[in-house]
Design a protein around this motif. Structure first.
Motif, PDB file in Angstrom:
ATOM      1  N   VAL A   1     -10.392  -5.443   2.272  1.00  0.00           N
ATOM      2  CA  VAL A   1      -9.105  -5.842   1.676  1.00  0.00           C
ATOM      3  C   VAL A   1      -8.452  -6.990   2.464  1.00  0.00           C
ATOM      4  CG1 VAL A   1      -8.695  -3.507   0.808  1.00  0.00           C
ATOM      5  CG2 VAL A   1      -7.508  -4.245   2.883  1.00  0.00           C
TER       6      VAL A   1
ATOM      7  N   PRO B   1      -6.761   8.556   0.789  1.00  0.00           N
ATOM      8  CA  PRO B   1      -6.686   9.962   0.353  1.00  0.00           C
ATOM      9  C   PRO B   1      -7.087  10.954   1.449  1.00  0.00           C
ATOM     10  CG  PRO B   1      -7.833   8.608  -1.264  1.00  0.00           C
ATOM     11  CD  PRO B   1      -7.658   7.761  -0.043  1.00  0.00           C
TER      12      PRO B   1
ATOM     13  N   TRP C   1       0.831  -1.213   0.000  1.00  0.00           N
ATOM     14  CA  TRP C   1       0.000   0.000   0.000  1.00  0.00           C
ATOM     15  C   TRP C   1       0.859   1.253   0.000  1.00  0.00           C
ATOM     16  CZ3 TRP C   1      -4.939  -0.164  -1.179  1.00  0.00           C
ATOM     17  CH2 TRP C   1      -5.654  -1.345  -0.940  1.00  0.00           C
TER      18      TRP C   1
ATOM     19  N   ILE D   1     -10.927   4.623   9.290  1.00  0.00           N
ATOM     20  CA  ILE D   1      -9.910   3.556   9.163  1.00  0.00           C
ATOM     21  C   ILE D   1      -9.528   3.366   7.706  1.00  0.00           C
ATOM     22  CG2 ILE D   1      -9.549   1.070   9.345  1.00  0.00           C
ATOM     23  CD1 ILE D   1     -11.405   0.991  11.647  1.00  0.00           C
ATOM     24  N   GLY D   2      -8.252   3.270   7.417  1.00  0.00           N
ATOM     25  CA  GLY D   2      -7.810   3.090   6.038  1.00  0.00           C
ATOM     26  C   GLY D   2      -8.206   4.329   5.243  1.00  0.00           C
TER      27      GLY D   2
ATOM     28  N   GLY E   1     -13.981   0.575   2.817  1.00  0.00           N
ATOM     29  CA  GLY E   1     -13.061  -0.111   1.911  1.00  0.00           C
ATOM     30  C   GLY E   1     -11.780  -0.630   2.518  1.00  0.00           C
ATOM     31  N   CYS E   2     -11.706  -0.695   3.866  1.00  0.00           N
ATOM     32  CA  CYS E   2     -10.505  -1.272   4.477  1.00  0.00           C
ATOM     33  C   CYS E   2     -10.768  -2.734   4.865  1.00  0.00           C
ATOM     34  CB  CYS E   2     -10.069  -0.445   5.686  1.00  0.00           C
ATOM     35  SG  CYS E   2      -8.463  -0.940   6.333  1.00  0.00           S
TER      36      CYS E   2
ATOM     37  N   SER F   1      -0.379   3.196   5.445  1.00  0.00           N
ATOM     38  CA  SER F   1       0.600   3.791   4.532  1.00  0.00           C
ATOM     39  C   SER F   1       1.057   5.175   5.008  1.00  0.00           C
ATOM     40  CB  SER F   1      -0.008   3.919   3.128  1.00  0.00           C
ATOM     41  OG  SER F   1       0.764   4.816   2.368  1.00  0.00           O
TER      42      SER F   1
HETATM   43  C1  LIG Z   1      -9.688   0.665  -0.905  1.00  0.00           C
HETATM   44  S1  LIG Z   1      -8.675   1.823  -0.051  1.00  0.00           S
HETATM   45  C2  LIG Z   1      -9.937   2.875   0.654  1.00  0.00           C
HETATM   46  C3  LIG Z   1      -9.428   4.241   1.012  1.00  0.00           C
HETATM   47  C4  LIG Z   1     -10.448   5.192   1.666  1.00  0.00           C
HETATM   48  N1  LIG Z   1     -11.120   4.596   2.785  1.00  0.00           N
HETATM   49  C5  LIG Z   1     -11.450   5.698   0.682  1.00  0.00           C
HETATM   50  O1  LIG Z   1     -12.592   5.220   0.661  1.00  0.00           O
HETATM   51  O2  LIG Z   1     -11.098   6.584  -0.122  1.00  0.00           O
HETATM   52  C6  LIG Z   1      -8.138   0.829   1.328  1.00  0.00           C
HETATM   53  C7  LIG Z   1      -7.217   1.564   2.292  1.00  0.00           C
HETATM   54  O3  LIG Z   1      -6.919   0.718   3.412  1.00  0.00           O
HETATM   55  C8  LIG Z   1      -5.570   0.935   3.802  1.00  0.00           C
HETATM   56  N2  LIG Z   1      -5.112  -0.240   4.577  1.00  0.00           N
HETATM   57  C9  LIG Z   1      -4.815  -1.476   4.112  1.00  0.00           C
HETATM   58  N3  LIG Z   1      -4.458  -2.277   5.138  1.00  0.00           N
HETATM   59  C10 LIG Z   1      -4.545  -1.530   6.276  1.00  0.00           C
HETATM   60  C11 LIG Z   1      -4.300  -1.784   7.652  1.00  0.00           C
HETATM   61  N4  LIG Z   1      -3.881  -2.993   8.063  1.00  0.00           N
HETATM   62  N5  LIG Z   1      -4.498  -0.790   8.544  1.00  0.00           N
HETATM   63  C12 LIG Z   1      -4.887   0.448   8.130  1.00  0.00           C
HETATM   64  N6  LIG Z   1      -5.118   0.755   6.837  1.00  0.00           N
HETATM   65  C13 LIG Z   1      -4.963  -0.221   5.921  1.00  0.00           C
HETATM   66  C14 LIG Z   1      -4.840   1.127   2.470  1.00  0.00           C
HETATM   67  O4  LIG Z   1      -3.596   1.761   2.612  1.00  0.00           O
HETATM   68  C15 LIG Z   1      -5.868   1.946   1.691  1.00  0.00           C
HETATM   69  O5  LIG Z   1      -5.682   3.341   1.878  1.00  0.00           O
END
Ligand SMILES: C[S@@+](CC[C@H](N)C(=O)[O-])C[C@H]1O[C@@H](n2cnc3c(N)ncnc32)[C@H](O)[C@@H]1O
Length: 205
Positions: free
Chosen positions: A119, A57, A13, A53-54, A115-116, A77
């Motif tokens: 993943v 942007p 990421w 969370i996550g 969206g976190c 990130s």
């Molecule tokens: C699909 S993006 C969604 C970004 C944001 N929430 C949005 O809707 O614009 C998923 C985000 O989760 C973050 N992410 C992934 N694994 C994570 C973790 N273990 N802890 C925190 N953030 C995490 C990624 O860096 C990424 O920014």
């Protein structure tokens, strides 16, 4: 493993945020997610500590600060957080891995996960749920958006994990009360918008 909308796999990421403009990322949405906005209005929620969370942007955390919440945007990130922090002074942007979070117990009134959760591999979900349970106040609320199994815009093997409503219920119901769950879309740059699920989830006391 997650891939972006062009099918490119994202296995790092931080590198992804270093090499790409956030405005060009598939999930980018400048405005507050409409499902969250409706929920905040209909529940008359105002004020309190809100964690995104996550945050990536950072747009959702920034919009929540504009609504008067004490807003924190967290992401694994460092590059994402550094870019987001340049956009707003009134948001607490921090690097944090939600699976091993450094936030305090009962720290937040509200949490947004847009969206976190989707993943993570199924094997990591228990860790995630334990952290949410710990950092969310006893009467706190989690707003969750995940990609839906009904989505056909991202073909098999592309994008994040997809869920049915039942699978979201199965993941959360033993530890939380799922107040509401409904089909919707993931508001973002993609056209057409991918199908998604939005759930409002409370701590089980
Ligand atoms: C699909 S993006 C969604 C970004 C944001 N929430 C949005 O809707 O614009 C998923 C985000 O989760 C973050 N992410 C992934 N694994 C994570 C973790 N273990 N802890 C925190 N953030 C995490 C990624 O860096 C990424 O920014």
């Amino acid at each position: 493993m997650v891939s972006d909308d062009s099918g490119k796999e994202i296995d790092d990421w931080d590198l992804y945020y270093k090499e790409n403009k956030v405005e060009e990322m598939p999930w980018y949405e400048k405005e507050l997610d409409l499902d969250l906005e409706k929920e905040i209005k209909s529940r008359n929620i105002s004020g309190g500590k809100f964690l995104d969370i996550g945050t990536g942007p950072g747009t959702q955390a920034i919009q929540l600060a504009k609504l008067g919440f004490e807003s924190t945007g967290a992401d694994i990130s460092k590059n994402a957080i550094e870019k987001a922090a340049k956009l707003a002074q009134n948001v607490n942007f921090v690097v944090d891995d939600i699976l091993e979070s450094s936030f305090a117990d009962n720290e937040f009134d509200f949490i947004l996960d847009r969206g976190c959760f989707h993943v993570f591999d199924a094997s990591l979900r228990e860790k995630y749920l334990n952290q949410i349970k710990r950092i969310l106040k006893d009467d706190g609320t989690l707003f969750l958006k995940v990609m839906s199994k009904e989505d056909t815009t991202l073909s098999e093997g592309r994008g994040p994990n997809k869920f049915s409503e039942q699978e979201v219920l199965d993941a959360f119901e033993s530890n939380f009360d799922v107040n509401s769950i409904r089909p919707t879309v993931y508001y973002c740059r993609m056209n057409p918008l991918p199908k998604a699920i939005f759930a409002v989830i409370k701590q089980k006391n």
